[in-house]
Design an enzyme around this catalytic site. Structure first.
Site, PDB file in Angstrom:
ATOM      1  N   LYS A  32       0.874  -1.182   0.000  1.00 41.10           N
ATOM      2  CA  LYS A  32       0.000   0.000   0.000  1.00 41.10           C
ATOM      3  C   LYS A  32       0.908   1.228   0.000  1.00 41.10           C
ATOM      4  O   LYS A  32       1.727   1.409   0.893  1.00 41.10           O
ATOM      5  CB  LYS A  32      -0.909  -0.012   1.236  1.00 41.10           C
ATOM      6  CG  LYS A  32      -1.498   1.338   1.645  1.00 41.10           C
ATOM      7  CD  LYS A  32      -2.309   2.011   0.560  1.00 41.10           C
ATOM      8  CE  LYS A  32      -2.923   3.330   0.944  1.00 41.10           C
ATOM      9  NZ  LYS A  32      -2.137   4.338   1.598  1.00 41.10           N
ATOM     10  N   GLY A  35      -0.430   8.753  -0.067  1.00 41.92           N
ATOM     11  CA  GLY A  35      -0.344   9.893   0.826  1.00 41.92           C
ATOM     12  C   GLY A  35       0.982  10.613   0.718  1.00 41.92           C
ATOM     13  O   GLY A  35       1.543  10.783  -0.365  1.00 41.92           O
ATOM     14  N   LYS A 244      -4.885   2.898  10.936  1.00 40.41           N
ATOM     15  CA  LYS A 244      -3.854   2.077  10.259  1.00 40.41           C
ATOM     16  C   LYS A 244      -3.762   0.692  10.903  1.00 40.41           C
ATOM     17  O   LYS A 244      -3.751  -0.330  10.221  1.00 40.41           O
ATOM     18  CB  LYS A 244      -2.490   2.755  10.333  1.00 40.41           C
ATOM     19  CG  LYS A 244      -2.338   3.893   9.337  1.00 40.41           C
ATOM     20  CD  LYS A 244      -0.985   3.894   8.673  1.00 40.41           C
ATOM     21  CE  LYS A 244      -0.834   5.014   7.672  1.00 40.41           C
ATOM     22  NZ  LYS A 244      -1.821   5.070   6.626  1.00 40.41           N
TER      23      LYS A 244
END
Length: 288
Positions: A32, A35, A244
Site C-alpha cells: 500500500k 499519501g 492504520k
C-alpha cells in the site's frame, strides 16, 4: 555506483539475500503506497525500482495506491475546499469525479509508467474495473465515501498469472453505477485478504508504531493483535495510527500472514523488510 563498495562485498550482500529470495519466490506481497510517502518524485522512483527488483526475483507484487494530497491539490485549483470528518474526506458528486480523475487517471498511470520504465511489466486498474471493489455509502454525511461490501479478486489473479504487477487505485462502485472514494489502507487490507497474501506492507510517513510518537528510535519492531489492543488502551496507538492498525488487524483476520507498517520515505525500506534479517518498521502479526 559506490566505488567504496567492492565487487566481493556486493556478492556477499547478494548471497545473504538468497534465503529470503527463496522464501518469497512465487509468494504474493501487497504494497500500500500513498499519501505523503508519494510526494517526493526521486523517492517514488526508488520505490518503483525496489518493486521491479522484487518482481524480477519472482515475488508477485500487487501495488495499491492512494493519493490524498494530490486530490486536495486539484480541488484547491478548481476552487473546492477539502473537508474531513474523522479523517475521511467528505465527497460530494463533484469531488468523487475529481477523486476518480486523480487516482484512476493521473496517479495510476504515472506509477504504471514508472514501473515500465524501470523494466517491470505493469497494468493499472481501478476498483471499478471488473467490479473489483464493490461498495455502499459508509455514512450519508460523508457523501460518496464507500464502505467495502465485496472484493472480486479475479481480475487481479488474472494479471498476476500473466506476469503483470497490478497497480490498483482505490475507487469503488455499486450496482447502480455510483463511484465511491475508498480509504486506501482499508482497500489494501481487503485486497491482501482476498489474495491470502504472504505480507501486506503499508508505506506511510512514520517509522512504525512508536512508544513515544516524537522519537523514531522508540519503534516497536513486532506486535501481536492482543498486544496492539493493550497499546490502544494505553494511548501508545493513537490519532492517525488507530485506523492504520485497525486495517492491519482487518487484513490478518482476512487471512494475510503478517502486516508491516513502515516509513515509505526511507530509501529501500521495502528491500530491507523483505531481503534482510533486520527488517523495517513494525510487524503486526496474528497470535502464534
Amino acid at each position: 555506483m559506490d566505488k567504496s563498495f567492492s565487487n566481493a562485498q556486493r556478492a556477499e550482500v547478494l548471497t545473504q539475500a538468497l534465503p529470503y529470495i527463496k522464501e518469497y519466490n512465487g509468494k504474493v506481497i501487497v504494497v500500500k503506497y500513498g499519501g505523503n510517502a508519494m510526494i517526493n518524485e526521486e523517492l517514488k522512483e526508488q520505490v518503483m525500482e525496489d518493486i521491479v527488483l522484487l518482481w524480477l526475483i519472482g515475488v508477485k507484487i500487487v501495488l495499491v495506491h492512494g493519493g490524498g494530497p494530490e486530490i486536495s491539490e486539484l480541488m484547491t485549483k478548481l476552487g473546492k475546499k477539502a473537508e474531513f470528518v474523522d479523517g475521511l474526506r467528505v465527497t460530494d458528486k463533484e469531488t468523487v469525479d475529481i477523486v476518480q480523475m486523480v487516482l484512476a487517471g493521473k496517479i495510476n498511470k504515472s506509477l504504471v509508467n514508472f514501473l515500465e520504465m524501470k523494466g517491470g511489466k505493469a497494468m493499472g486498474i481501478s476498483g471499478m474495473d471488473g467490479q473489483l471493489i464493490k461498495a455502499k455509502v459508509k455514512n450519508p454525511k460523508l457523501g460518496y465515501v464507500g464502505e467495502i461490501t465485496k472484493v472480486n479478486i479475479q481480475p487481479v489473479l488474472d494479471l498476476l498469472e500473466k506476469g503483470y504487477i497490478p497497480v490498483i487505485s482505490t475507487v469503488g462502485c455499486d450496482d447502480e453505477g455510483n463511484a465511491y472514494n475508498i480509504n486506501g489502507d482499508t482497500a489494501a487490507s481487503f485486497i491482501a485478504g482476498a489474495l491470502k497474501a504472504e505480507r501486506l506492507i503499508m508505506m506511510t510517513d512514520i517509522a512504525g508504531i512508536l512508544k513515544n510518537k516524537d522519537d523514531p528510535t522508540t519503534i516497536i519492531p513486532e506486535v501481536t493483535v492482543e498486544e496492539a489492543k493493550k497499546l490502544y488502551d494505553s494511548g501508545i496507538i493513537s490519532g492517525g495510527m488507530i485506523p492504520k492498525v485497525d486495517c492491519c488487524i482487518e487484513a490478518l483476520n482476512h487471512g494475510v500472514k503478517n502486516v508491516i507498517i513502515m516509513d515509505g520515505r526511507v530509501p529501500h525500506a521495502i528491500l530491507m523488510e523483505i531481503l534482510t534479517d533486520e527488517g523495517a518498521g513494525t510487524m503486526v502479526k496474528g497470535e502464534k
